[in-house]
Design an enzyme around this catalytic site. Structure first.
Site, short mmCIF file in Angstrom:
data_model
loop_
_atom_site.label_atom_id
_atom_site.label_comp_id
_atom_site.label_asym_id
_atom_site.label_seq_id
_atom_site.Cartn_x
_atom_site.Cartn_y
_atom_site.Cartn_z
N PRO A 119 0.78 -1.22 0.00
CA PRO A 119 0.00 0.00 0.00
C PRO A 119 0.81 1.27 0.00
CG PRO A 119 0.33 -0.70 2.21
CD PRO A 119 1.27 -1.46 1.34
N GLU A 120 0.22 2.26 -0.58
CA GLU A 120 0.66 3.64 -0.41
C GLU A 120 -0.47 4.33 0.36
OE1 GLU A 120 2.25 5.10 -4.19
OE2 GLU A 120 2.47 3.02 -4.81
#
Length: 272
Positions: free
Chosen positions: A2-3
DNA sequence: TTGAGTGTTGTCGA
DNA sequence: ATCGACAACACTCA
Protein backbone atom coordinates in the site's frame (compact mmCIF):
# COMPACT_ATOMS: atom_id res chain seq x y z
CA UNK A 1 0.59 -3.44 -1.01
CA UNK A 2 0.00 0.00 0.00
CA UNK A 3 0.66 3.64 -0.41
CA UNK A 4 -1.36 6.30 1.39
CA UNK A 5 -4.68 5.77 -0.45
CA UNK A 6 -4.67 2.01 0.14
CA UNK A 7 -3.66 2.45 3.79
CA UNK A 8 -6.46 4.96 4.24
CA UNK A 9 -8.96 2.50 2.73
CA UNK A 10 -7.76 -0.30 5.01
CA UNK A 11 -7.93 1.98 8.04
CA UNK A 12 -11.49 2.98 7.19
CA UNK A 13 -12.48 -0.65 6.68
CA UNK A 14 -10.98 -1.67 10.02
CA UNK A 15 -12.74 1.18 11.69
CA UNK A 16 -16.11 -0.07 10.49
CA UNK A 17 -15.37 -3.72 11.28
CA UNK A 18 -13.68 -3.93 14.66
CA UNK A 19 -14.13 -0.69 16.61
CA UNK A 20 -15.47 -1.44 20.08
CA UNK A 21 -14.34 -5.06 20.07
CA UNK A 22 -12.32 -6.50 22.94
CA UNK A 23 -9.36 -8.79 22.31
CA UNK A 24 -9.80 -12.16 23.98
CA UNK A 25 -6.78 -13.98 22.56
CA UNK A 26 -3.82 -13.41 20.26
CA UNK A 27 -1.90 -15.87 18.09
CA UNK A 28 1.47 -15.00 16.57
CA UNK A 29 2.54 -17.48 13.89
CA UNK A 30 5.50 -15.51 12.51
CA UNK A 31 7.36 -13.66 15.23
CA UNK A 32 9.48 -11.44 12.98
CA UNK A 33 6.39 -9.41 12.15
CA UNK A 34 6.28 -8.25 15.77
CA UNK A 35 8.76 -5.54 16.71
CA UNK A 36 10.00 -6.47 20.18
CA UNK A 37 9.02 -9.46 22.28
CA UNK A 38 6.17 -11.51 20.80
CA UNK A 39 5.04 -13.00 24.15
CA UNK A 40 4.84 -9.55 25.69
CA UNK A 41 2.91 -8.34 22.63
CA UNK A 42 0.41 -11.15 23.07
CA UNK A 43 -0.03 -10.76 26.84
CA UNK A 44 -0.41 -6.99 26.74
CA UNK A 45 -2.93 -7.12 23.91
CA UNK A 46 -5.31 -9.52 25.68
CA UNK A 47 -8.13 -7.61 27.34
CA UNK A 48 -7.62 -4.45 25.29
CA UNK A 49 -10.59 -2.83 23.57
CA UNK A 50 -10.19 -1.18 20.15
CA UNK A 51 -11.36 2.41 20.49
CA UNK A 52 -10.51 3.90 17.10
CA UNK A 53 -8.02 3.99 14.24
CA UNK A 54 -5.71 6.65 12.92
CA UNK A 55 -3.12 6.87 10.16
CA UNK A 56 0.28 8.55 9.92
CA UNK A 57 1.87 8.24 6.50
CA UNK A 58 1.61 4.58 5.60
CA UNK A 59 1.29 3.50 9.24
CA UNK A 60 -2.07 2.42 10.67
CA UNK A 61 -2.44 3.06 14.41
CA UNK A 62 -4.95 1.09 16.47
CA UNK A 63 -6.06 3.12 19.49
CA UNK A 64 -6.57 0.63 22.32
CA UNK A 65 -7.62 1.08 25.95
CA UNK A 66 -4.05 1.35 27.23
CA UNK A 67 -1.81 1.01 24.18
CA UNK A 68 -1.34 1.99 20.56
CA UNK A 69 -0.75 -0.74 18.02
CA UNK A 70 1.37 0.48 15.12
CA UNK A 71 0.93 -1.52 11.91
CA UNK A 72 2.80 -1.17 8.63
CA UNK A 73 1.69 -3.34 5.70
CA UNK A 74 4.91 -2.89 3.68
CA UNK A 75 4.49 -4.69 0.34
CA UNK A 76 1.68 -7.19 0.72
CA UNK A 77 0.20 -6.98 4.20
CA UNK A 78 -3.59 -7.37 4.44
CA UNK A 79 -6.23 -7.49 7.12
CA UNK A 80 -9.11 -9.93 6.86
CA UNK A 81 -12.08 -10.12 9.18
CA UNK A 82 -14.13 -13.23 9.97
CA UNK A 83 -17.30 -13.40 12.03
CA UNK A 84 -16.70 -17.06 12.92
CA UNK A 85 -14.22 -19.65 11.64
CA UNK A 86 -11.07 -18.49 9.88
CA UNK A 87 -10.36 -20.41 6.65
CA UNK A 88 -6.90 -21.98 6.43
CA UNK A 89 -4.34 -19.84 4.67
CA UNK A 90 -0.57 -20.34 4.75
CA UNK A 91 -0.03 -16.57 4.89
CA UNK A 92 -2.17 -15.82 7.94
CA UNK A 93 0.39 -14.74 10.52
CA UNK A 94 -1.31 -12.82 13.35
CA UNK A 95 -4.76 -13.53 14.78
CA UNK A 96 -6.67 -11.15 17.04
CA UNK A 97 -9.63 -13.07 18.46
CA UNK A 98 -12.40 -10.97 19.92
CA UNK A 99 -14.73 -11.69 22.82
CA UNK A 100 -17.73 -11.92 20.44
CA UNK A 101 -16.13 -14.83 18.53
CA UNK A 102 -15.00 -12.84 15.51
CA UNK A 103 -11.35 -12.66 14.39
CA UNK A 104 -9.13 -10.11 12.70
CA UNK A 105 -6.33 -11.82 10.76
CA UNK A 106 -3.13 -10.19 9.52
CA UNK A 107 -2.12 -11.90 6.26
CA UNK A 108 1.17 -11.14 4.53
CA UNK A 109 2.60 -13.30 1.73
CA UNK A 110 6.09 -11.82 1.93
CA UNK A 111 6.13 -11.28 5.72
CA UNK A 112 7.60 -7.78 5.33
CA UNK A 113 4.92 -6.04 7.40
CA UNK A 114 5.52 -5.00 10.99
CA UNK A 115 3.43 -4.53 14.16
CA UNK A 116 4.52 -2.81 17.31
CA UNK A 117 2.66 -2.26 20.57
CA UNK A 118 3.56 0.90 22.47
CA UNK A 119 2.03 2.69 25.47
CA UNK A 120 -0.85 5.03 24.70
CA UNK A 121 0.33 8.32 23.24
CA UNK A 122 3.76 6.99 22.25
CA UNK A 123 3.17 5.98 18.62
CA UNK A 124 4.08 9.30 17.03
CA UNK A 125 7.32 9.44 19.01
CA UNK A 126 8.69 6.16 17.69
CA UNK A 127 12.01 6.34 15.85
CA UNK A 128 10.47 5.41 12.50
CA UNK A 129 7.45 7.74 12.76
CA UNK A 130 8.85 10.89 14.37
CA UNK A 131 11.07 11.90 11.40
CA UNK A 132 8.27 11.63 8.82
CA UNK A 133 7.42 14.62 6.66
CA UNK A 134 4.00 16.31 6.76
CA UNK A 135 0.75 14.68 5.66
CA UNK A 136 0.00 15.67 2.05
CA UNK A 137 -3.46 17.04 2.94
CA UNK A 138 -2.30 19.03 5.96
CA UNK A 139 -1.78 22.78 5.97
CA UNK A 140 1.90 22.33 6.82
CA UNK A 141 2.45 20.85 3.37
CA UNK A 142 2.30 23.65 0.81
CA UNK A 143 4.18 24.98 -2.21
CA UNK A 144 6.64 27.07 -0.20
CA UNK A 145 7.47 24.14 2.06
CA UNK A 146 7.98 21.82 -0.90
CA UNK A 147 10.17 24.33 -2.74
CA UNK A 148 12.27 24.96 0.36
CA UNK A 149 12.75 21.26 1.07
CA UNK A 150 13.59 20.35 -2.52
CA UNK A 151 16.01 23.22 -2.96
CA UNK A 152 18.01 21.80 -0.02
CA UNK A 153 17.84 18.22 -1.28
CA UNK A 154 20.71 16.61 -3.13
CA UNK A 155 19.91 13.71 -5.39
CA UNK A 156 17.00 12.91 -7.66
CA UNK A 157 13.40 14.03 -7.28
CA UNK A 158 11.93 10.52 -7.30
CA UNK A 159 13.93 9.04 -4.41
CA UNK A 160 13.40 12.31 -2.51
CA UNK A 161 9.62 11.89 -2.77
CA UNK A 162 9.86 8.20 -1.88
CA UNK A 163 11.87 8.95 1.26
CA UNK A 164 8.77 10.03 3.27
CA UNK A 165 10.86 12.91 4.67
CA UNK A 166 9.47 15.68 2.44
CA UNK A 167 5.89 14.46 2.37
CA UNK A 168 4.44 11.12 3.47
CA UNK A 169 2.28 8.66 1.60
CA UNK A 170 3.80 8.46 -1.86
CA UNK A 171 5.12 5.11 -3.06
CA UNK A 172 6.23 3.83 -6.42
CA UNK A 173 2.85 4.16 -8.14
CA UNK A 174 1.83 7.61 -6.95
CA UNK A 175 5.30 9.11 -7.34
CA UNK A 176 5.36 8.13 -11.01
CA UNK A 177 1.78 9.37 -11.48
CA UNK A 178 2.45 12.68 -9.70
CA UNK A 179 5.62 13.37 -11.69
CA UNK A 180 3.78 12.62 -14.94
CA UNK A 181 0.98 14.98 -14.01
CA UNK A 182 3.49 17.70 -13.06
CA UNK A 183 5.50 17.04 -16.29
CA UNK A 184 8.73 16.47 -14.37
CA UNK A 185 11.29 13.77 -15.18
CA UNK A 186 11.85 11.34 -12.30
CA UNK A 187 15.61 11.73 -12.80
CA UNK A 188 15.67 15.50 -12.34
CA UNK A 189 17.90 16.72 -9.55
CA UNK A 190 15.53 17.82 -6.80
CA UNK A 191 17.27 21.15 -6.26
CA UNK A 192 16.84 22.15 -9.93
CA UNK A 193 13.03 22.36 -9.76
CA UNK A 194 11.79 25.92 -10.27
CA UNK A 195 9.19 27.44 -7.99
CA UNK A 196 6.65 27.04 -10.79
CA UNK A 197 7.51 23.33 -11.10
CA UNK A 198 7.07 22.94 -7.34
CA UNK A 199 3.62 24.48 -7.71
CA UNK A 200 2.77 21.95 -10.40
CA UNK A 201 4.22 19.12 -8.34
CA UNK A 202 2.40 20.16 -5.18
CA UNK A 203 -0.95 20.20 -6.99
CA UNK A 204 -0.16 16.91 -8.74
CA UNK A 205 0.61 15.14 -5.46
CA UNK A 206 -2.51 16.45 -3.74
CA UNK A 207 -4.75 15.77 -6.75
CA UNK A 208 -3.43 12.28 -7.44
CA UNK A 209 -3.60 11.19 -3.81
CA UNK A 210 -7.00 12.69 -3.13
CA UNK A 211 -8.55 11.09 -6.22
CA UNK A 212 -6.95 7.77 -5.29
CA UNK A 213 -8.31 8.03 -1.73
CA UNK A 214 -11.75 8.80 -3.17
CA UNK A 215 -11.55 5.71 -5.39
CA UNK A 216 -10.36 3.42 -2.59
CA UNK A 217 -6.78 3.09 -3.86
CA UNK A 218 -5.36 0.99 -6.69
CA UNK A 219 -5.60 -2.77 -7.05
CA UNK A 220 -2.49 -3.65 -9.08
CA UNK A 221 -1.70 -7.16 -7.96
CA UNK A 222 -3.38 -8.45 -4.87
CA UNK A 223 -4.47 -5.43 -2.87
CA UNK A 224 -7.82 -5.63 -1.12
CA UNK A 225 -9.02 -3.46 1.72
CA UNK A 226 -10.14 -4.95 5.03
CA UNK A 227 -13.65 -5.45 3.60
CA UNK A 228 -12.22 -7.50 0.73
CA UNK A 229 -12.94 -4.76 -1.80
CA UNK A 230 -10.60 -3.83 -4.68
CA UNK A 231 -9.62 -0.23 -5.41
CA UNK A 232 -10.65 1.65 -8.54
CA UNK A 233 -7.77 4.06 -9.13
CA UNK A 234 -5.92 1.64 -11.44
CA UNK A 235 -8.30 2.84 -14.17
CA UNK A 236 -6.93 6.36 -13.69
CA UNK A 237 -3.25 5.49 -14.06
CA UNK A 238 -1.34 7.36 -16.76
CA UNK A 239 2.15 5.84 -16.60
CA UNK A 240 2.49 3.18 -13.92
CA UNK A 241 2.54 -0.24 -15.55
CA UNK A 242 1.88 1.32 -18.96
CA UNK A 243 5.29 1.19 -20.67
CA UNK A 244 4.88 0.91 -24.44
CA UNK A 245 1.42 2.53 -24.29
CA UNK A 246 0.79 6.00 -25.73
CA UNK A 247 0.91 8.95 -23.34
CA UNK A 248 -2.59 10.34 -22.72
CA UNK A 249 -1.32 13.88 -23.37
CA UNK A 250 0.98 13.52 -26.38
CA UNK A 251 0.76 9.88 -27.56
CA UNK A 252 4.52 9.37 -27.21
CA UNK A 253 5.15 5.85 -25.93
CA UNK A 254 5.63 5.56 -22.18
CA UNK A 255 9.07 4.28 -21.19
CA UNK A 256 10.27 2.32 -18.20
CA UNK A 257 13.69 2.73 -16.60
CA UNK A 258 15.23 2.01 -13.22
CA UNK A 259 15.68 4.91 -10.80
CA UNK A 260 17.10 4.32 -7.32
CA UNK A 261 16.45 0.63 -7.83
CA UNK A 262 12.76 1.05 -8.58
CA UNK A 263 10.90 0.52 -11.83
CA UNK A 264 10.08 4.01 -13.09
CA UNK A 265 7.52 4.92 -15.75
CA UNK A 266 7.44 8.24 -17.60
CA UNK A 267 6.67 10.02 -20.85
CA UNK A 268 9.96 10.99 -22.54
CA UNK A 269 8.26 13.84 -24.40
CA UNK A 270 6.08 15.58 -21.77
CA UNK A 271 8.29 15.17 -18.74
CA UNK A 272 11.24 17.56 -18.54
C1' DT B 1 15.02 -23.87 -14.90
C1' DT B 2 16.67 -19.75 -13.60
C1' DG B 3 16.57 -15.16 -12.72
C1' DA B 4 14.33 -10.82 -12.71
C1' DG B 5 10.83 -8.24 -10.93
C1' DT B 6 7.16 -6.87 -7.32
C1' DG B 7 2.84 -1.56 -4.03
C1' DT B 8 8.43 -0.91 1.46
C1' DT B 9 11.80 0.40 4.38
C1' DG B 10 15.79 -0.71 7.41
C1' DT B 11 20.92 -1.07 7.61
C1' DC B 12 25.58 -0.66 6.13
C1' DG B 13 29.60 0.84 3.64
C1' DA B 14 31.57 4.12 0.21
C1' DA C 1 23.67 13.75 3.07
C1' DT C 2 23.08 10.38 -0.45
C1' DC C 3 23.51 6.26 -3.10
C1' DG C 4 23.79 1.63 -4.11
C1' DA C 5 23.62 -2.87 -2.53
C1' DC C 6 21.40 -5.90 0.18
C1' DA C 7 18.17 -7.87 3.43
C1' DA C 8 13.73 -9.35 5.03
C1' DC C 9 10.23 -13.19 1.97
C1' DA C 10 7.14 -15.56 -1.53
C1' DC C 11 5.38 -15.68 -5.81
C1' DT C 12 4.80 -14.73 -10.92
C1' DC C 13 6.38 -14.37 -15.39
C1' DA C 14 9.57 -14.48 -19.32
Amino acid sequence: MPELPEVEAVKNGLSRLVCGKTIKDVQVKWRNIIVGDAEKFQLELIGQTIESFSRRGKFIIFQLSDYELISHLRMEGKYMFFQTEVPDNAHNHIFLEFSDGSTLVYNDVRKFGRMQLVPKGMALMQANIAPLGPEPFSSSFDVDFLFDKLSHTKGLIKPALLSQKIVVGLGNIYVDESLWQAKIMPTRLANTLSYHECQELYHAIVDVLSLAVKLGGSTIRTYKNALGEAGKFQQELHVYGLSGQPCARCATLIEKIKVAGRGTHFCPHCQK
